[in-house]
Design a protein around this motif. Structure first.
Motif, mmCIF file in Angstrom:
data_model
loop_
_atom_site.group_PDB
_atom_site.id
_atom_site.type_symbol
_atom_site.label_atom_id
_atom_site.label_comp_id
_atom_site.label_asym_id
_atom_site.label_seq_id
_atom_site.Cartn_x
_atom_site.Cartn_y
_atom_site.Cartn_z
ATOM 1 N N UNK A 12 0.831 -1.209 0.000
ATOM 2 C CA UNK A 12 0.000 0.000 0.000
ATOM 3 C C UNK A 12 0.865 1.259 0.000
ATOM 4 N N UNK A 13 0.509 2.191 -0.851
ATOM 5 C CA UNK A 13 1.187 3.491 -0.887
ATOM 6 C C UNK A 13 0.455 4.399 0.098
ATOM 7 N N UNK A 14 0.948 4.428 1.341
ATOM 8 C CA UNK A 14 0.212 5.116 2.406
ATOM 9 C C UNK A 14 0.936 6.336 2.965
ATOM 10 N N UNK A 15 1.982 6.771 2.293
ATOM 11 C CA UNK A 15 2.710 7.955 2.761
ATOM 12 C C UNK A 15 2.202 9.176 2.001
ATOM 13 N N UNK A 16 1.425 9.997 2.674
ATOM 14 C CA UNK A 16 0.816 11.141 1.991
ATOM 15 C C UNK A 16 1.844 12.211 1.632
ATOM 16 N N UNK A 17 1.546 12.937 0.576
ATOM 17 C CA UNK A 17 2.335 14.103 0.197
ATOM 18 C C UNK A 17 1.391 15.277 0.008
ATOM 19 N N UNK A 18 1.945 16.455 0.115
ATOM 20 C CA UNK A 18 1.166 17.663 -0.123
ATOM 21 C C UNK A 18 2.092 18.711 -0.732
ATOM 22 N N UNK A 19 1.658 19.302 -1.819
ATOM 23 C CA UNK A 19 2.403 20.394 -2.430
ATOM 24 C C UNK A 19 1.956 21.696 -1.785
ATOM 25 N N UNK A 20 2.937 22.478 -1.358
ATOM 26 C CA UNK A 20 2.653 23.713 -0.635
ATOM 27 C C UNK A 20 3.310 24.880 -1.366
ATOM 28 N N UNK A 21 2.497 25.861 -1.694
ATOM 29 C CA UNK A 21 2.999 27.083 -2.335
ATOM 30 C C UNK A 21 3.765 27.896 -1.295
ATOM 31 N N UNK A 22 4.988 28.296 -1.671
ATOM 32 C CA UNK A 22 5.820 29.120 -0.792
ATOM 33 C C UNK A 22 6.214 30.371 -1.590
ATOM 34 N N UNK A 23 5.344 31.392 -1.562
ATOM 35 C CA UNK A 23 5.626 32.583 -2.368
ATOM 36 C C UNK A 23 6.947 33.249 -1.985
ATOM 37 N N UNK A 24 7.324 33.132 -0.734
ATOM 38 C CA UNK A 24 8.581 33.740 -0.274
ATOM 39 C C UNK A 24 9.791 33.111 -0.971
ATOM 40 N N UNK A 106 2.696 13.438 9.022
ATOM 41 C CA UNK A 106 3.439 12.395 9.733
ATOM 42 C C UNK A 106 2.680 11.861 10.940
ATOM 43 N N UNK A 107 1.463 12.362 11.152
ATOM 44 C CA UNK A 107 0.650 11.888 12.258
ATOM 45 C C UNK A 107 1.120 12.365 13.615
ATOM 46 N N UNK A 108 1.880 13.443 13.631
ATOM 47 C CA UNK A 108 2.375 13.997 14.892
ATOM 48 C C UNK A 108 1.382 15.038 15.386
ATOM 49 N N UNK A 109 0.925 14.867 16.598
ATOM 50 C CA UNK A 109 0.003 15.832 17.168
ATOM 51 C C UNK A 109 0.773 16.954 17.854
ATOM 52 N N UNK A 110 0.077 18.018 18.150
ATOM 53 C CA UNK A 110 0.694 19.116 18.911
ATOM 54 C C UNK A 110 1.209 18.598 20.252
ATOM 55 N N UNK A 111 0.456 17.664 20.837
ATOM 56 C CA UNK A 111 0.862 17.082 22.125
ATOM 57 C C UNK A 111 2.185 16.321 21.985
ATOM 58 N N UNK A 112 2.362 15.608 20.861
ATOM 59 C CA UNK A 112 3.621 14.902 20.611
ATOM 60 C C UNK A 112 4.788 15.880 20.578
ATOM 61 N N UNK A 113 4.597 16.979 19.854
ATOM 62 C CA UNK A 113 5.654 17.984 19.726
ATOM 63 C C UNK A 113 5.942 18.624 21.081
ATOM 64 N N UNK A 114 4.895 18.961 21.807
ATOM 65 C CA UNK A 114 5.085 19.590 23.117
ATOM 66 C C UNK A 114 5.796 18.663 24.095
ATOM 67 N N UNK A 115 5.631 17.362 23.916
ATOM 68 C CA UNK A 115 6.311 16.407 24.787
ATOM 69 C C UNK A 115 7.821 16.544 24.660
ATOM 70 N N UNK A 116 8.294 16.935 23.483
ATOM 71 C CA UNK A 116 9.728 17.137 23.287
ATOM 72 C C UNK A 116 10.130 18.564 23.598
ATOM 73 N N UNK A 117 9.517 19.494 22.919
ATOM 74 C CA UNK A 117 9.911 20.894 23.032
ATOM 75 C C UNK A 117 9.575 21.464 24.404
ATOM 76 N N UNK A 118 8.382 21.205 24.899
ATOM 77 C CA UNK A 118 7.943 21.782 26.162
ATOM 78 C C UNK A 118 8.563 21.160 27.386
ATOM 79 N N UNK A 119 9.090 19.935 27.265
ATOM 80 C CA UNK A 119 9.645 19.247 28.415
ATOM 81 C C UNK A 119 11.158 19.153 28.390
ATOM 82 N N UNK A 120 11.801 19.901 27.504
ATOM 83 C CA UNK A 120 13.252 19.846 27.481
ATOM 84 C C UNK A 120 13.811 20.608 28.671
ATOM 85 N N UNK A 121 14.998 20.206 29.088
ATOM 86 C CA UNK A 121 15.639 20.867 30.225
ATOM 87 C C UNK A 121 15.903 22.339 29.959
ATOM 88 N N UNK A 122 16.049 22.699 28.671
ATOM 89 C CA UNK A 122 16.333 24.085 28.324
ATOM 90 C C UNK A 122 15.101 24.947 28.248
#
Length: 131
Positions: A12-24, A106-122
């Motif tokens: 199964x080809x299950x890895x989604x792609x999305x083309x995103x316009x980046x005017x910058x 990639x199926x990463x939720x905001x909570x997943x990201x916060x688990x790394x970024x928000x809980x770092x020692x720094x």
């Protein structure tokens, strides 16, 4: 409804792609979701020897993910890990916009990201794309 076989699942080809316009940047980029193995490797790359998020490894967090998810028409990565620092020097607004797409695909939720970024020692808040 028939149950899927191992071969059907693996084919199964299950890895989604999305083309995103980046005017910058004057055009469009393709973002591809991480595979399970790629996501595990990405998340592991953020951890220090103690198994906790490392502030040093969180540097260029957005660029680290984008280097793994920006691909060409054939699905090949545009950036290597050696390009992360240079990619992190691009517009924070653009990186953040593309990061949101890569995160969603990639199926990463905001909570997943916060688990790394928000809980770092720094205490990095995730708004920074460079150290």
């Amino acid at each position: 409804m028939a149950l899927l076989s191992k071969d059907a699942i693996l084919a199964a080809n299950d890895r989604p792609t999305e083309d995103v316009e980046v005017p910058e940047w004057g055009g469009t980029v393709r973002v591809r979701g991480l595979s399970g193995a790629e996501r595990d490797a990405f998340e592991s790359s953020l951890l220090g020897p103690d198994g906790k998020p490392s502030p040093t490894r969180l540097a260029n967090f957005r660029a680290r993910l984008l280097a793994r998810t920006l691909v060409d028409e054939a699905g090949n990565r545009l950036f290597s890990d050696n390009d992360i620092k240079a990619l992190g020097e691009k517009s924070g607004e653009v990186l953040s916009r593309l990061f949101d797409v890569a995160q969603r695909l990639s199926g990463m939720t905001r909570k997943d990201v916060e688990a790394y970024v928000g809980n770092s020692d720094g205490g990095q808040n995730g708004g920074s794309t460079s150290a």
